[in-house]
Write an enzyme that holds these catalytic residues in place. Structure first.
Site, PDB file in Angstrom:
ATOM      1  CD  GLU A   1      -2.769  -1.469   2.335  1.00  0.00           C
ATOM      2  OE1 GLU A   1      -2.693  -0.647   3.274  1.00  0.00           O
ATOM      3  OE2 GLU A   1      -3.527  -2.442   2.337  1.00  0.00           O
TER       4      GLU A   1
ATOM      5  CG  ASN B   1      -0.713  -6.675  -1.871  1.00  0.00           C
ATOM      6  OD1 ASN B   1      -1.335  -7.149  -2.813  1.00  0.00           O
ATOM      7  ND2 ASN B   1      -1.148  -6.735  -0.618  1.00  0.00           N
TER       8      ASN B   1
ATOM      9  CG  HIS C   1      -9.853  -5.461   0.395  1.00  0.00           C
ATOM     10  ND1 HIS C   1     -10.144  -6.632   1.061  1.00  0.00           N
ATOM     11  CD2 HIS C   1      -8.531  -5.253   0.547  1.00  0.00           C
ATOM     12  CE1 HIS C   1      -9.026  -7.113   1.600  1.00  0.00           C
ATOM     13  NE2 HIS C   1      -8.038  -6.296   1.305  1.00  0.00           N
TER      14      HIS C   1
ATOM     15  CD  GLU D   1      -4.705  -7.766   1.069  1.00  0.00           C
ATOM     16  OE1 GLU D   1      -5.568  -7.097   1.676  1.00  0.00           O
ATOM     17  OE2 GLU D   1      -3.484  -7.553   1.166  1.00  0.00           O
TER      18      GLU D   1
ATOM     19  CG  ASP E   1     -12.773  -8.696   1.200  1.00  0.00           C
ATOM     20  OD1 ASP E   1     -12.749  -7.651   0.508  1.00  0.00           O
ATOM     21  OD2 ASP E   1     -12.251  -8.764   2.335  1.00  0.00           O
TER      22      ASP E   1
HETATM   23  O1  9MR Z   1      -7.231  -8.988   7.728  1.00  0.00           O
HETATM   24  C1  9MR Z   1      -6.432  -8.097   8.468  1.00  0.00           C
HETATM   25  C2  9MR Z   1      -7.154  -7.745   9.755  1.00  0.00           C
HETATM   26  O2  9MR Z   1      -7.288  -8.879  10.580  1.00  0.00           O
HETATM   27  C3  9MR Z   1      -6.419  -6.625  10.459  1.00  0.00           C
HETATM   28  O3  9MR Z   1      -7.153  -6.232  11.586  1.00  0.00           O
HETATM   29  C4  9MR Z   1      -6.238  -5.474   9.500  1.00  0.00           C
HETATM   30  C5  9MR Z   1      -5.563  -4.281  10.102  1.00  0.00           C
HETATM   31  O4  9MR Z   1      -5.382  -3.292   9.147  1.00  0.00           O
HETATM   32  O5  9MR Z   1      -5.491  -5.920   8.401  1.00  0.00           O
HETATM   33  C6  9MR Z   1      -6.185  -6.841   7.667  1.00  0.00           C
HETATM   34  O6  9MR Z   1      -5.544  -7.154   6.455  1.00  0.00           O
HETATM   35  C7  9MR Z   1      -5.242  -6.074   5.601  1.00  0.00           C
HETATM   36  C8  9MR Z   1      -4.064  -6.506   4.780  1.00  0.00           C
HETATM   37  O7  9MR Z   1      -3.003  -6.870   5.612  1.00  0.00           O
HETATM   38  C9  9MR Z   1      -3.648  -5.416   3.819  1.00  0.00           C
HETATM   39  N1  9MR Z   1      -4.729  -4.957   3.014  1.00  0.00           N
HETATM   40  C10 9MR Z   1      -5.946  -4.597   3.730  1.00  0.00           C
HETATM   41  C11 9MR Z   1      -6.387  -5.721   4.643  1.00  0.00           C
HETATM   42  C12 9MR Z   1      -7.672  -5.350   5.364  1.00  0.00           C
HETATM   43  O8  9MR Z   1      -7.469  -4.311   6.262  1.00  0.00           O
END
Ligand code: 9MR
Length: 453
Positions: A164, A205, A241, A269, A271
């Site tokens: 990011e 990513n 997402h 990722e 969803d």
């Molecule tokens: O799925 C992850 C969640 O359990 C955490 O609380 C969160 C914190 O930011 O991060 C989530 O995963 C992220 C991923 O590492 C990077 N892209 C966004 C995802 C959703 O926040």
């Protein structure tokens, strides 16, 4: 309403040591129509694609572990490899969950995507709140990358090295790394990662880079210039997402332009969230959206595969972050495959006819003591509904029901049969009904397979 069933033996008095209850041990009765479907990982492998899921290490047992192992050929640790997890205090490392996930993947012949080495989020406080000179920051980052990548050297197929880095308008995000080291922290991170494990594919990513837009164009220009400079970059991760009904029209075109740069593209990722409740029309739209994403990846040779960000709605970040939204993954929270699951299978060449919906019964022991236990059964429907129900099972270890509520239960020998009460026969699409019971046990109290019919 609580009704005492007559006709059951009273709880037998047992002596001996009490056994701790396995709280919440669950067994899902999958509808027979789905049991014979070819696992997604086999369908994906036949197309030369990855189908992955993010996982939580502590959940990799029981039904969750069974599905993660059977259906997917790639795993991404959802949080286990992030800096705050692996080095919560400076110099103190915790690899437990990451090691567990890597071992699970090896045992199930799965590849692992490491996630993630350089990010602005989920960093430990000591790092985030420290005051660092550029030289110190650079050393910290190099040490972190070297330590973590070396630990899993040769065992991870890919790393999301940088996560990011961009703002929505395509400018660099203001982070600890960018502010301290300038934009070249990205090239340095990739170079250090390559040195630590030459066999892992190295990715950048990001999210909101699925369609052609300012942010994805910035990512494109970065990858192009890194390649021109000879910086090691093997792929881009498009997180995906997404929101129901909003798969970008330029998704495939965007994947193709990255592939044309000579890098792999992975959907990392995926969803697709919706406003709750998850009524049938939304689940149908979601299936179409999942299929559109899978179709776009299948259509481009350079797209290596798709990873979903959690495969079950019970293990998704969405409800915690987007109030009123959820149901974003391919399985519902009772591990019942949703229309989205069947859409993925279809896009990967699956030939089974997806059932239009299903209701399932889930048995759980909620508490247990030396002679007795309390159990509950939950009947849940997704894409289907019931106006009456009966749940049956066999108590193979001599258990006896002594009392039931919210259902009428009978037991003959080992055979138990519980029918709805007058007031709870209806289970709506997306709804659920629960009944409970007390029972007696001795020796062992295994969870039986239950049948809904
Ligand atoms: O799925 C992850 C969640 O359990 C955490 O609380 C969160 C914190 O930011 O991060 C989530 O995963 C992220 C991923 O590492 C990077 N892209 C966004 C995802 C959703 O926040």
């Amino acid at each position: 309403m609580r009704s005492l069933r007559s006709g059951f033996s009273p709880a037998s008095l047992l002596t001996g040591a009490a056994t701790l209850a396995t709280l919440g041990a669950l067994l899902v009765a999958a509808p027979a129509a789905q049991a014979a479907d070819t696992p997604l990982r086999d369908l994906a492998a036949a197309k030369g694609k990855a189908i992955g899921t993010a996982v939580t290490g502590s959940k990799l047992t029981g039904t969750y572990g069974d599905i993660a192992g059977a259906q997917f050929n790639w795993l991404t640790p959802g949080n286990a490899m992030k800096w705050e997890t692996v080095e919560p205090s400076r110099g103190t490392y915790n690899w437990a969950e990451a090691d567990q996930i890597v071992a699970f993947a090896q045992a199930h012949n799965q590849q692992v995507r490491g996630h993630t080495l350089v990010w602005h989020s989920q960093n430990p406080d000591w790092l985030e709140n420290g005051t660092w000179t550029p030289a110190e920051l650079s050393t910290l980052l190099q040490d972190h990358i070297s330590t973590e990548v070396t630990r899993y050297k040769g065992r991870l197929a890919a790393w999301d090295v940088v996560n990011e880095p961009f703002n929505e308008d395509g400018t660099y995000r203001s982070t600890l790394w960018y502010n301290g080291l300038g934009a070249d922290y990205i090239a340095q991170a990739l170079t250090w990662a390559r040195a630590a494990d030459p066999s892992a594919k190295l990715y950048i990513n990001d999210y909101n880079v699925e369609g052609v837009n300012a942010k994805s164009t910035a990512l494109y220009n970065l990858v192009k210039s890194l390649k021109e400079r000879g910086v090691p970059i093997d792929g881009v991760g498009l997180q995906a997402h997404l929101i129901l009904g909003q798969v970008p029209a330029t998704f495939q075109q965007n994947i193709q332009r990255f592939a044309d740069l000579g890098v792999d593209v992975a959907i990392t990722e995926l969803d697709i969230r919706m406003q709750l409740p998850a009524i049938e029309a939304k689940l149908t739209q979601q299936a179409a959206d999942y299929k559109a994403v899978l179709d776009a990846c299948v259509a481009v040779t350079g797209c290596s595969g798709v990873t979903v960000w959690g495969f079950t709605d019970s293990d998704s970040w969405i409800p915690d972050v987007f109030e009123g939204y959820g149901a974003a993954t391919p399985y519902d929270e009772n591990y019942v495959p949703k229309p989205a699951y069947h859409a993925i299978a279809t896009a990967l060449g699956g030939t089974t006819t997806p059932p239009t919906g299903a209701c399932t019964a889930t048995y759980g022991v909620t508490s247990q003591w030396n002679t007795g236990f309390t159990g509950q059964v939950r009947i849940a429907c997704s894409g289907a509904a019931l106006s009456a129900w009966r749940v049956s099972w066999s108590f193979g270890a001599g258990q006896r029901i002594t009392q039931a509520w919210n259902a009428t239960c009978t037991q003959t020998g080992t055979a138990v049969s519980c029918a709805n009460a007058s007031y709870n026969g209806t289970v709506t699409n997306g709804g659920s009904v629960t009944f409970g019971f007390n029972g007696a046990w001795s020796g062992t109290n295994p969870v039986p397979a239950v049948t809904l019919g």
